[in-house]
Motif scaffolding. Structure first.
Motif, PDB file in Angstrom:
ATOM      1  N   UNK A  36       0.751  -1.153  -0.007  1.00  0.00           N
ATOM      2  CA  UNK A  36       0.261   0.010  -0.174  1.00  0.00           C
ATOM      3  C   UNK A  36       0.898   1.205   0.107  1.00  0.00           C
ATOM      4  N   UNK A  37       1.928   1.362   0.738  1.00  0.00           N
ATOM      5  CA  UNK A  37       2.750   2.531   0.888  1.00  0.00           C
ATOM      6  C   UNK A  37       3.647   2.608  -0.253  1.00  0.00           C
ATOM      7  N   UNK A  38       3.925   1.566  -0.716  1.00  0.00           N
ATOM      8  CA  UNK A  38       4.903   1.614  -2.053  1.00  0.00           C
ATOM      9  C   UNK A  38       3.901   2.049  -3.291  1.00  0.00           C
ATOM     10  N   UNK A  39       2.800   1.663  -3.246  1.00  0.00           N
ATOM     11  CA  UNK A  39       1.971   1.998  -4.357  1.00  0.00           C
ATOM     12  C   UNK A  39       1.420   3.599  -4.148  1.00  0.00           C
ATOM     13  N   UNK A  40       1.252   3.947  -2.961  1.00  0.00           N
ATOM     14  CA  UNK A  40       0.923   5.615  -2.818  1.00  0.00           C
ATOM     15  C   UNK A  40       2.145   6.154  -2.912  1.00  0.00           C
ATOM     16  N   UNK A  41       3.269   5.939  -2.853  1.00  0.00           N
ATOM     17  CA  UNK A  41       4.539   6.553  -3.334  1.00  0.00           C
ATOM     18  C   UNK A  41       4.760   6.569  -4.798  1.00  0.00           C
ATOM     19  N   UNK A  42       4.857   5.572  -5.293  1.00  0.00           N
ATOM     20  CA  UNK A  42       5.005   5.387  -6.707  1.00  0.00           C
ATOM     21  C   UNK A  42       3.906   5.872  -7.897  1.00  0.00           C
ATOM     22  N   UNK A  43       2.613   5.564  -7.464  1.00  0.00           N
ATOM     23  CA  UNK A  43       1.558   6.139  -8.275  1.00  0.00           C
ATOM     24  C   UNK A  43       1.079   7.281  -7.823  1.00  0.00           C
ATOM     25  N   UNK A  44       0.686   7.563  -6.613  1.00  0.00           N
ATOM     26  CA  UNK A  44       0.156   8.888  -6.203  1.00  0.00           C
ATOM     27  C   UNK A  44       0.755  10.026  -5.960  1.00  0.00           C
TER      28      UNK A  44
END
Length: 404
Positions: A36-44
């Motif tokens: 979740x944190x990795x997706x938030x950093x890379x995508x959002x």
């Protein structure tokens, strides 16, 4: 045992959100975080570095069990090419896509939308709930993490914040535009970009802003110096001055028609403030006027410098006193020299010694004590050997006749 337990606990919980991890995100630095944190950093947020060591990660792999990044055959995994994210299986890929989809959680059956605008329209029409426009624009969070408010709650959120979130105190308001901004930093950017401020006062630390330039020009007139002659009346900022000297120099250079007018513009009124005589006297400062007043009141003594012949006023003269002091010092030095000569004159001729005797006495005084005693024994006058005169026999030798 305790170190192993702490290591396992650290691996089971994300170092960013502190939630339990069921899907790990790994990069070439092998620092795991939750997906979740990795997706938030890379995508959002469009941030592709490691949250632990700040190393730039060109690729990230989502896996269920921890392993070294170099040992993972990520080339064979499904991939999100736009963000360089690889998934170890299709189930993880499906969870990743579901995480990014806008979904209504208020409906009996969860409804998924392709865009956030569709979810926003659905919430407004079906549930009469609204989201904060400022928060949705600036906060990079997932759709299911958004807060929804009714009209009253939204007004309170914008003005004062949420009761369950003490870190948020509302969105500050620009009183000129009647618009709110995310925080004070955004409001300050707006004020400096879209409104006016005095660059003189701003350099001194003042935070005052004006809605338009006419109000700022009034401030220049009241607190500074504003030139309104000629073309300066239509200019902004460049015809305002901090000091009168700068203002006069500008008028002399730009608005003088001849030399006389330029000379007049260069003149500056200078004001001097004098303290009262009583104040200066209390501070320990004296002048000739103080002595004059003392004499007029009859307070002067009969010492040096007193006026003669019934004069009404006089001034203190230091030169006369200096001459008297110098004469007294000269007389004292002459008396000291005379006292030093007196003992030399009282000495008699018998007390004077010759140079040889004086040198011998000095050697005698400088010699050690045992040497002086030895010289005394050698120079005993009772010893006949030490006598310098003629030796007179004590008895006549035998067989010698006396003479008559």
């Amino acid at each position: 045992m305790s170190s192993r337990t702490s290591k396992e606990t650290t691996e089971k919980h994300c170092v960013l959100c502190c939630q339990e991890v069921n899907i790990f995100a790994l990069g070439k630095c092998d620092h795991p975080v939750c997906y979740r944190c990795s997706t938030k950093m890379r995508v959002l947020c469009d941030q592709k570095y490691c949250a632990v060591c700040r190393e730039e990660l060109d690729k990230v792999v989502f896996v269920k069990s921890l392993a070294a990044f170099s040992s993972l055959p990520y080339q064979q995994f499904p991939c999100e090419k736009k963000y360089d994210i690889y998934f170890s299986d299709e189930k993880i890929f499906a969870k990743y896509r579901h995480l990014l989809l806008p979904e209504c959680l208020r409906c009996s059956e969860p409804t998924v939308f392709s865009k956030f605008e569709e979810l926003e329209y659905h919430m407004r029409k079906q549930h009469e709930l609204f989201c904060c426009k400022l928060c949705s624009k600036h906060l990079k969070i997932f759709s299911h993490e958004r807060k929804w408010y009714n009209r009253k709650e939204l007004a309170r959120h914008r003005a004062h914040g949420d009761p369950d979130d003490t870190s948020h105190r509302g969105h500050p308001l620009c009183k000129f535009c009647d618009d709110r901004y995310l925080d004070n930093d955004e409001l300050l950017k707006h004020l400096r970009r879209d409104h006016y401020f005095c660059h003189f006062c701003d350099a001194d630390g003042s935070q005052e802003y004006y809605s338009d330039y006419p109000y700022l020009s009034e401030h220049f007139k009241e607190s500074h110096y504003l030139c309104e002659e000629g073309r300066c009346a239509s200019e902004q900022f460049t015809h305002a001055f901090r000091s009168e000297i700068d203002f006069k120099a500008h008028k002399a250079a730009a608005h003088s028609k001849n030399r006389a007018e330029a000379r007049q513009n260069r003149q500056i009124d200078v004001q001097f403030n004098y303290t009262s005589r009583q104040t200066r006297r209390n501070e320990g400062m004296l002048s000739g006027e103080d002595y004059d007043e003392l004499r007029q009141r009859g307070g002067g003594g009969g010492g040096r410098g007193r006026p003669h012949g019934g004069q009404k006023s006089w001034r203190y003269s230091r030169e006369e006193e200096d001459r008297e002091v110098a004469a007294a010092m000269k007389a004292s030095m002459a008396q000291c020299r005379q006292e030093e000569r007196a003992p030399m004159q009282d000495r008699g001729p018998m007390q004077e010694r010759g140079p040889m005797q004086e040198r011998g006495a000095m050697q005698e005084r400088s010699a050690p004590k045992h040497c002086r005693e030895e010289r005394t024994e050698r120079a005993d006058p009772e010893d006949p050997k030490n006598r310098t005169g003629l030796i007179k026999p004590t008895s006549k030798p035998p067989g010698e006749k006396g003479t008559c």
